[in-house]
Write a protein that holds these residues in place. Sequence first.
Motif, mmCIF file in Angstrom:
data_model
loop_
_atom_site.group_PDB
_atom_site.id
_atom_site.type_symbol
_atom_site.label_atom_id
_atom_site.label_comp_id
_atom_site.label_asym_id
_atom_site.label_seq_id
_atom_site.Cartn_x
_atom_site.Cartn_y
_atom_site.Cartn_z
ATOM 1 N N ALA A 1 -4.685 -6.355 -3.780
ATOM 2 C CA ALA A 1 -4.760 -5.803 -2.428
ATOM 3 C C ALA A 1 -3.358 -5.535 -1.877
ATOM 4 O O ALA A 1 -3.136 -4.538 -1.180
ATOM 5 C CB ALA A 1 -5.515 -6.767 -1.511
ATOM 6 N N ALA A 2 -2.408 -6.414 -2.202
ATOM 7 C CA ALA A 2 -1.032 -6.218 -1.739
ATOM 8 C C ALA A 2 -0.405 -4.976 -2.372
ATOM 9 O O ALA A 2 0.287 -4.203 -1.701
ATOM 10 C CB ALA A 2 -0.188 -7.454 -2.079
ATOM 11 N N MET A 3 -0.659 -4.749 -3.659
ATOM 12 C CA MET A 3 -0.154 -3.545 -4.307
ATOM 13 C C MET A 3 -0.788 -2.304 -3.698
ATOM 14 O O MET A 3 -0.131 -1.271 -3.524
ATOM 15 C CB MET A 3 -0.424 -3.598 -5.808
ATOM 16 N N PHE A 4 -2.077 -2.395 -3.368
ATOM 17 C CA PHE A 4 -2.730 -1.269 -2.699
ATOM 18 C C PHE A 4 -2.062 -0.971 -1.360
ATOM 19 O O PHE A 4 -1.875 0.194 -0.990
ATOM 20 C CB PHE A 4 -4.217 -1.571 -2.468
ATOM 21 N N ALA A 5 -1.694 -2.026 -0.625
ATOM 22 C CA ALA A 5 -1.048 -1.831 0.676
ATOM 23 C C ALA A 5 0.260 -1.068 0.521
ATOM 24 O O ALA A 5 0.557 -0.158 1.306
ATOM 25 C CB ALA A 5 -0.801 -3.180 1.345
ATOM 26 N N THR A 6 1.029 -1.420 -0.510
ATOM 27 C CA THR A 6 2.325 -0.764 -0.722
ATOM 28 C C THR A 6 2.144 0.704 -1.079
ATOM 29 O O THR A 6 2.714 1.593 -0.442
ATOM 30 C CB THR A 6 3.099 -1.467 -1.850
ATOM 31 N N VAL A 7 1.345 0.959 -2.110
ATOM 32 C CA VAL A 7 1.175 2.328 -2.598
ATOM 33 C C VAL A 7 0.267 3.129 -1.674
ATOM 34 O O VAL A 7 0.576 4.269 -1.300
ATOM 35 C CB VAL A 7 0.605 2.321 -4.034
ATOM 36 N N GLY A 8 -0.854 2.533 -1.276
ATOM 37 C CA GLY A 8 -1.812 3.238 -0.426
ATOM 38 C C GLY A 8 -1.256 3.573 0.939
ATOM 39 O O GLY A 8 -1.514 4.656 1.480
ATOM 40 N N GLY A 9 -0.470 2.652 1.506
ATOM 41 C CA GLY A 9 0.125 2.931 2.814
ATOM 42 C C GLY A 9 1.082 4.101 2.759
ATOM 43 O O GLY A 9 1.090 4.961 3.643
ATOM 44 N N PHE A 10 1.896 4.158 1.704
ATOM 45 C CA PHE A 10 2.845 5.256 1.546
ATOM 46 C C PHE A 10 2.132 6.587 1.324
ATOM 47 O O PHE A 10 2.438 7.596 1.982
ATOM 48 C CB PHE A 10 3.781 4.951 0.375
ATOM 49 N N LEU A 11 1.150 6.599 0.426
ATOM 50 C CA LEU A 11 0.413 7.838 0.147
ATOM 51 C C LEU A 11 -0.382 8.295 1.360
ATOM 52 O O LEU A 11 -0.450 9.496 1.662
ATOM 53 C CB LEU A 11 -0.521 7.637 -1.048
#
Length: 559
Positions: A449-459
């Motif tokens: 979920a933390a990796m999603f926050a990093t990549v998903g937030g940017f995209l």
Amino acid sequence: MQSSTFSSLDTFVFFVYFIIVAGYGFWVYKRKQRSASASHDYFLAEGSLTWWAIGASMIASNISAEQFIGMSGSGFKMGMAIAVYELMGAFTLILVAVFFMPIYRRNRIYTMPQFLEQRYGSTVSTVMALFWLSLYVIVNLTSILYLGALAIGAIAGIDVWTCMVFLAVFAVIITLGGMKVIGYTDVIQVLCLVLGGLVTTWLALDLVAQNNGGGGVMAGFNHLLGVAPDHFDMVLTRDNPNYLDLPGVSILIGGMLIVNLNYWGCNQYIIQRALGADLHTARKGILFAAGLKLLMPVIVVLPGIAAFVLHQQGVLGASMGVGADVNPDRAYPVLLTLLPTGLKGIAFAALTAAVVASLAGKANSIATIYTFDIHKKAFNKGISEQRMVWIGRVTVVVAMLLAVLIAPFMGIDKKGGFQYIQEYTGFVSPGILAMFLMGFFWRPATASAAMFATVGGFLGSIILKFLPGLMDLSFLAPIGFAVPNSAGIYEIPFVDRMAIVFVAVVVGMVIISKLWPKAGLEQSKGVEVEASMFKVQPGFAFGATVICIALIAIYSAWW
């Protein structure tokens, strides 16, 4: 912009400042030399900084060329509304002191990647450490150095390369002494910054008064209120041309809170000053920084409004540009060229202090993250204390050298000022803040979920940024989520984009953590969070209440 007439007296005043800061820094270093080999002492000044040094150092690192130049330019363009970044910063600092610092101190967190490793594991930590290093060196360090050199060079009549080298060397001298030297020299830097900034504001208002019948500083301020009342609107309406930058009440309850919480609470560059102190001292220092933030609109925004009125009256001539070529970011440097001999040196020293303090703070944070979270983990787990300090110092020199070499090719001066920096920093703020907040307060949050926050937030931020080019967003206008830009195309204000992305990222983190919960609860045990940690002492509660009342009074007076 025309070159400044920098007199010998101005030069003398500036070099007095330089000698005092460098000499005091050397004295602090020699006095504490016995503990200079300890890595925590060098990087964090553990247990050595007083509350007033912590607060002053946080502000010194925060206020740099983008504030003096960019925010004054925004004051020229849109008025006092841009001060929301400073005022909301004061409120956010209180939240950081109450809710963030107890978690960091209880868990003995010294770097932001360290927190992510304890909470989410080494993969997330390493990815974010590399990301922060790249961001700090390629974007932050270069922009501070180059924008500062442009402004200082324009005022003193010195070429940009010479200014960059001088600023870089000055900052390295301070940084090599460690966080103690940075923290205590920042007290002088902030004193110079505040006094020099107030002198500039005073003389700018007096200049307005002189060109409109005299009467002194208050007459000048009243004249600004009379001829530019729209520049004192604190909350902009949808018919304001600057609404896309500052969309109404969203600046108080939406994305503005997100960008401030990320900047003040999850940013190694800022929070590092407090990580080496005990909780009570750290909280008092952060509260002191919040109080200093209330002065910043007077120091950096009001001169921009004064420059706007003087420009409208033709006092500044062609210094600001003509017609469509008017550049708001010239407002502060142009005002400095109009100051009397001697006082120009004081204001020049204030601007230099802001730039050098920010460079030193950023370089120290780069060294800390690289040494603790990259070098020690990947190359030498058994590294000695002395070797860590040596690696940190080498990192400072290399980072500053890279900034000097890269900065001229970035075209930073062509990309706009303060608002540009805020918008593009906002591409990553929602995801990072969501990762930290969920890590603090929701145990089931997982590394995936933390990796999603990093990549998903940017995209997500990129998609919303360029969505107007793919579809018509006018259907969002009735609910206030889209307004037409100068070309008539409906856009989502970037502050609202941050709020939308933040909510989407939090929802995504919850879904991912629930669908793939493996190791979620086990990993969360690496960070201890208890309700009793957030209790505050009466003195802190009183100070925080006074600051909040001041903020309410400011917005009530100028709504």
